[in-house]
Design a protein around this motif. Structure first.
Motif, short mmCIF file in Angstrom:
data_model
loop_
_atom_site.label_atom_id
_atom_site.label_comp_id
_atom_site.label_asym_id
_atom_site.label_seq_id
_atom_site.Cartn_x
_atom_site.Cartn_y
_atom_site.Cartn_z
N PRO A 284 -2.87 2.74 6.44
CA PRO A 284 -1.91 2.82 5.34
C PRO A 284 -2.05 4.14 4.58
O PRO A 284 -3.07 4.79 4.66
N THR B 88 -2.88 6.76 1.96
CA THR B 88 -3.89 6.87 0.91
C THR B 88 -3.56 8.06 0.02
O THR B 88 -3.01 9.06 0.48
N THR C 293 0.78 -1.24 0.00
CA THR C 293 0.00 0.00 0.00
C THR C 293 0.81 1.29 0.00
O THR C 293 0.28 2.33 -0.37
N ASP C 294 2.05 1.24 0.41
CA ASP C 294 2.80 2.49 0.56
C ASP C 294 3.67 2.75 -0.67
O ASP C 294 4.57 1.98 -0.97
N LEU D 89 -8.84 -2.48 2.31
CA LEU D 89 -8.01 -2.94 1.20
C LEU D 89 -8.84 -3.64 0.12
O LEU D 89 -8.46 -3.66 -1.04
N ILE E 298 -3.27 -0.22 -4.43
CA ILE E 298 -2.57 -1.48 -4.18
C ILE E 298 -1.44 -1.62 -5.19
O ILE E 298 -1.60 -1.32 -6.37
N THR F 213 -7.21 2.32 -0.07
CA THR F 213 -5.85 2.56 -0.57
C THR F 213 -5.69 2.09 -2.01
O THR F 213 -6.49 1.29 -2.51
#
Length: 299
Positions: A133, A135, A65-66, A251, A204, A202
């Motif tokens: 996470p 966004t 996610t990051d 997610l 992916i 988020t």
């Protein structure tokens, strides 16, 4: 009279002895409880490899996610405490201009396997809208290159004008002398994620140098893409651990896995290491629909 005093002394001594015996018993019990509870806690987090799974869950969330940061797997520390406590201290790293920098840590405390607190400690500038996470929404993609040295290199998250098949992305990036750091995968949820001002979902993706953490159970020699599929499966099968860490953000992994399975692996965007003048060319050629410059002070 003397005999009466002797009886009184005997009673006082007996009471005093009983009092100290009680105190010693209580102290002994307390001293025993600590080691016993620690042993029980250790057993609890060892069953099913629970502690390592908690660590791997955090690492995998960052990978998927990051778009800028990952966990430094080799330096993650964990400690177990009595009464079923577990604390994870995970160093965070970020790549800039082919060098990886330590930029902070993510600390999570569990009790009975449930998250009771977590904190992301960063030594780089952090936006007030930052979430975990991380966004990204449309408002974040309005950056320009005005004021930037055209020959300088920046990290920039870009959304492609049209999604690109994973196998063809290298050729596209080579045209602009760009290097991919993180790949945003098309999963059918991107328009929803980017337009969601509540930052409730988020993007992916996976790091371009995606590597299996030690003791993860993932295949060590997996390619970045193969590992991405393994990570999706892991997150899907450990949704309880994931939800504990990311609530109220979603997610929606199962739907996204199905989308990728049906449509193949295409990239919606990417975090790029790119010179400003090449980023300008990408914008002028209308190859991207939005971008966010990510160039924090590294130390």
């Amino acid at each position: 009279m003397k005999e009466s005093l002797n009886h009184t002394d005997i009673l006082l001594k007996a009471k005093s002895k009983a009092k100290w015996n009680t105190i010693i018993s209580i102290l002994s019990t307390l001293l025993l409880i600590g080691p016993v509870m620690f042993l029980l806690s250790l057993t609890y987090y060892s069953i099913g490899d629970r502690a390592n799974k908690q660590i791997l869950t955090l690492e995998t969330i960052y990978s998927l996610t990051d778009p800028t940061m990952t966990i430094n797997d080799n330096k993650v520390r964990s400690s177990i405490s009595p009464f079923f406590g577990l604390t994870i201290d995970a160093p965070i790293k970020q790549q800039y201009n082919s060098t990886e920098y330590n930029v902070g840590s993510h600390e999570v405390t569990y009790r009975f396997g449930n998250v009771i607190s977590q904190k992301q400690n960063l030594n780089i500038p952090k936006e007030t809208s930052a979430t975990f996470p991380q966004t990204i929404i449309n408002e974040d993609l309005d950056d320009s290159t005005n004021g930037l040295d055209k020959d300088s290199t920046v990290n920039a998250f870009v959304v492609f004008k049209n999604s690109i098949e994973y196998g063809k992305v290298s050729q596209f990036l080579n045209e602009y002398n760009a290097k991919s750091i993180w790949n945003a995968v098309e999963t059918g949820k991107e328009k929803q994620a980017l337009s969601d001002k509540t930052r409730g979902i988020t993007l992916i993706g996976f790091p371009s140098n995606n590597r299996a953490p030690e003791n993860s159970g993932f295949i060590d020699k997996s390619t970045p893409v193969q590992l991405f599929y393994e990570q999706l499966a892991f997150i899907s099968s450990n949704s309880d651990m994931v939800d504990e860490l990311i609530w109220p953000i979603s997610l929606e992994i199962k739907e996204r896995r199905n989308y990728i399975k049906d449509n193949g692996l295409k990239l919606y965007g990417a975090t790029l290491s790119i010179k400003v003048k090449d980023l300008d060319a990408m914008i002028e050629d209308e190859k991207i629909s939005g971008m966010k410059v990510i160039t924090p002070e590294m130390r």
